[in-house]
Design a protein around this motif. Structure first.
Motif, short mmCIF file in Angstrom:
data_model
loop_
_atom_site.label_atom_id
_atom_site.label_comp_id
_atom_site.label_asym_id
_atom_site.label_seq_id
_atom_site.Cartn_x
_atom_site.Cartn_y
_atom_site.Cartn_z
N VAL A 1 0.70 -1.24 0.02
CA VAL A 1 0.01 -0.07 -0.13
C VAL A 1 0.89 1.30 0.14
N ARG A 2 1.86 1.23 0.66
CA ARG A 2 2.92 2.38 0.69
C ARG A 2 3.37 2.67 -0.75
N GLY A 3 3.78 1.67 -1.30
CA GLY A 3 4.44 1.98 -2.87
C GLY A 3 3.52 2.15 -3.59
N ALA A 4 2.06 1.65 -3.42
CA ALA A 4 0.83 2.39 -4.33
C ALA A 4 0.72 3.84 -3.95
N GLU A 5 0.97 4.34 -2.74
CA GLU A 5 0.76 5.72 -2.26
C GLU A 5 1.93 6.58 -3.13
N PHE A 6 3.22 6.10 -3.31
CA PHE A 6 4.15 6.57 -3.95
C PHE A 6 3.70 6.92 -5.49
N ILE A 7 3.18 5.93 -6.01
CA ILE A 7 2.81 5.79 -7.25
C ILE A 7 1.75 6.72 -7.72
N SER A 8 0.79 6.88 -6.80
CA SER A 8 -0.53 7.78 -6.79
C SER A 8 0.22 9.14 -6.77
N SER A 9 1.07 9.45 -5.83
CA SER A 9 1.51 10.88 -5.64
C SER A 9 2.57 11.19 -6.68
N PHE A 10 3.18 10.40 -7.68
CA PHE A 10 3.93 10.60 -8.71
C PHE A 10 2.94 11.13 -9.94
#
Length: 149
Positions: free
Chosen positions: A129-138
Motif C-alpha cells: 500500500v505504501r508503494g501504491a501511495e508513492f505511485i499515486s503521488s507521482f
C-alpha cells in the motif's frame, strides 16, 4: 558457460557507450545487477532513449540505484516498464519515480504492476500500500502521464 555470456554482455555494454540513435531499450529475463553494471555507462550517458523496459528481470533496489542518473538526466524518456519484476519493491519504486520527477523526463506511459503488487509483500519484495501511495503521488505530479498499468 555463464562467464562467456557475462563477457559478451560486458563487451556489448562497452560498444553501446556513445550510441546516440537508440530510442528504446529492453532488458528481459534473468538480467541482474552484474548485467546492469555492464550497460550502466551507456544508460547514464544516453539522453535519446524514449522507452526502457525491464521485464521479468532479477533486478533489485541496488540495480536501479546504480542507474539513477539515467532516470534523472534523460529528458527524452516517455515510457518506463518494470512489469513482472518480483524484486522491485516500495523503495525501488519510490527512488525511481523520485529520480524521474526531479529530472527532466516527461513520462507518458508507466507500467509497474502485472504480478508485482502484493498487499502482503512477500519478504519485503513487491509493492505494498505504501508503494501504491508513492505511485499515486507521482501520477498526481505528472501531467504528461497518459497510461498507467
Amino acid at each position: 558457460g555463464d562467464d562467456s555470456v557475462f563477457s559478451a554482455f560486458n563487451s556489448f555494454g562497452r560498444e553501446l557507450v556513445g550510441a546516440s540513435t537508440i530510442s528504446s531499450f529492453a532488458l528481459e529475463d534473468n538480467v541482474g545487477f552484474e548485467e546492469v553494471q555492464c550497460i550502466r555507462d551507456f544508460l547514464i550517458l544516453n539522453d535519446t532513449i524514449r522507452g526502457i523496459k525491464f521485464l521479468r528481470t532479477n533486478l533489485c533496489h541496488s540495480s536501479f540505484s546504480s542507474i539513477r542518473p539515467f532516470f534523472e538526466r534523460n529528458g527524452s524518456l516517455r515510457v518506463l516498464d518494470v512489469s513482472s519484476n518480483f524484486l522491485v519493491g516500495d523503495e525501488t519504486i519510490k527512488d525511481v519515480l523520485d529520480a524521474i520527477h526531479q529530472g527532466c523526463a516527461r513520462l507518458e506511459v508507466l507500467n509497474i504492476t502485472e504480478n508485482c503488487i502484493d498487499g502482503d509483500a512477500i519478504s519485503s519484495n513487491g509493492i505494498s500500500v505504501r508503494g501504491a501511495e508513492f505511485i499515486s503521488s507521482f501520477v498526481s505530479k505528472t501531467p504528461t502521464l497518459t497510461s498507467l498499468k
